[in-house]
Design an enzyme around this catalytic site. Sequence first.
Site, PDB file in Angstrom:
ATOM      1  N   GLU A 137       0.835  -1.197   0.000  1.00  0.00           N
ATOM      2  CA  GLU A 137       0.000   0.000   0.000  1.00  0.00           C
ATOM      3  C   GLU A 137       0.873   1.251   0.000  1.00  0.00           C
ATOM      4  O   GLU A 137       1.937   1.258   0.612  1.00  0.00           O
ATOM      5  CB  GLU A 137      -0.907  -0.015   1.250  1.00  0.00           C
ATOM      6  CG  GLU A 137      -1.705  -1.314   1.344  1.00  0.00           C
ATOM      7  CD  GLU A 137      -2.460  -1.514   2.667  1.00  0.00           C
ATOM      8  OE1 GLU A 137      -2.700  -0.529   3.382  1.00  0.00           O
ATOM      9  OE2 GLU A 137      -2.793  -2.667   2.957  1.00  0.00           O
ATOM     10  N   GLU A 183      -9.654   5.527   3.078  1.00  0.00           N
ATOM     11  CA  GLU A 183     -10.006   4.703   4.232  1.00  0.00           C
ATOM     12  C   GLU A 183      -9.909   5.588   5.475  1.00  0.00           C
ATOM     13  O   GLU A 183      -8.970   6.360   5.612  1.00  0.00           O
ATOM     14  CB  GLU A 183      -9.032   3.531   4.358  1.00  0.00           C
ATOM     15  CG  GLU A 183      -9.256   2.667   5.604  1.00  0.00           C
ATOM     16  CD  GLU A 183      -8.277   1.489   5.711  1.00  0.00           C
ATOM     17  OE1 GLU A 183      -7.545   1.217   4.745  1.00  0.00           O
ATOM     18  OE2 GLU A 183      -8.246   0.861   6.775  1.00  0.00           O
TER      19      GLU A 183
END
Length: 418
Positions: A222, A333
Amino acid sequence: MAAQVSLALLLVAALALLLWLSCAAAEDAASGGARAAARHRAKAERHLKRLNKPAVKTIVSPDGDIIDCVHVSHQPAFDHPFLKNHTIQKRPTFYPEGIASKVESHKNSPSITQPWHQNGKCPEDTIPIRRTKAEDLLRASSAKKYGRKKHRSMAKPLSIDPDLLNESGHQHAIAYVEGERYYGAKATINVWKPKIQQSSEFSLSQLWILGGSFGEDLNSIEAGWQVSPDLYGDNNTRLFTYWTSDAYQATGCYNLLCSGFVQISNEIAMGASIYPLSYYGGSQYDISILVWKDPQEGHWWIQFGNDFVLGYWPAFLFNYLAESSSMIQWGGEVVNSQLEGEHTSTEMGSGHFPEEGFGKASYFRNIQIVDGSNNLRAPMEVGTFTERPSCYDVQNGNNEDWGHYFYYGGPGRSNNCP
Ligand SMILES: *[C@@H]1O[C@H](CO)[C@@H](O)[C@H](O)[C@H]1NC(C)=O
Ligand SMILES: *[C@@H]1O[C@H](CO)[C@@H](O)[C@H](O)[C@H]1NC(C)=O
Ligand SMILES: *[C@@H]1O[C@H](CO)[C@@H](O)[C@H](O)[C@H]1NC(C)=O
């Protein structure tokens, strides 16, 4: 003479530390809780020693960060047992075909930079590492957990388990592709400074390169930007990377907070702030991130902007991703720690909904994937997902200028998101 003075200073400092330690010890004797705190502190000290490698040069950033220039061969990666005999790759052997030309991609966006650059440069053969401070570790529930993700935090667009998703408190607004083998992904990500309601929450915008199932052995790479008060001690927007090879359990971490990632860039510090930031109704800034698998060595490389190859995750850190990725996600997120009662007011993206469009809502543009022939190309059949569109939403589109893009984000708590 100078040596004597500094020796004397060192002695004074050591005495002061001893005094402080014995006072601290006396206070701690008062209760078991305090003793636990002292143990926590001692563990933090030992962990700091492991994390912070000896610096060739130290740069104090205007934002309060300390950047250590550490020799490439002394970086945390080499604490990893698999990397003991590893020869650092100085550059990738292959780039994906079809990276846009520099002229074209610099067209309308001034480069984003890091504030520590104002106060110096790291020499050749060193890498800039954001120094971890004692207070960083003391904010974590335990020194060992610092820099790791606390929960399973993966959105699962297909066959969602709603209870599990809602329980974890992590909320997403993302676009994704799956069903092929992917060898990388790219995106240009609009940069903002979302408000965080509680220090234990965070808000991030990133891409995910995923391998395996969503079980115990999920592999994930990520990268993007994040605001995470608990991790960094402030509300700054920071460039970050993350990896795990066991679904956020024992392996992996943010940035260089564990061994694994091999950095080669002497210009970009992971975990350091980035600027300028986008302004609601005003100037917009974005960063490009490309992650791709070197078809020869198998390592996963990351490039920031057009100019900075940061380094790579060696293939042997992973099992599924040692072959290829089975799903790519792009988006935001946040953590909603208010599992009972009101929803958090922590923002995602710009804190505004996709409907508001350019200059107001946060975007990802030119989202692309790297295919099995090492070509960077537009993704097919892009899906979108969000747990609660009334809190954070996502809307995708496609045009000539921006290729595949989407707007995403939201304010969190509101009348429609109580
Ligand atoms: C590293 O090299 C040494 C000497 O060649 C060898 O004995 C050792 O097994 C190697 N370690 C790893 C992890 O490959
Ligand atoms: C999560 O919980 C909220 C409120 O209880 C509910 O409205 C929403 O549908 C749930 N999300 C999913 C994906 O089940
Ligand atoms: C971060 O922002 C919150 C409000 O959004 C504020 O309460 C907090 O003090 C800030 N933290 C730091 C370290 O500046």
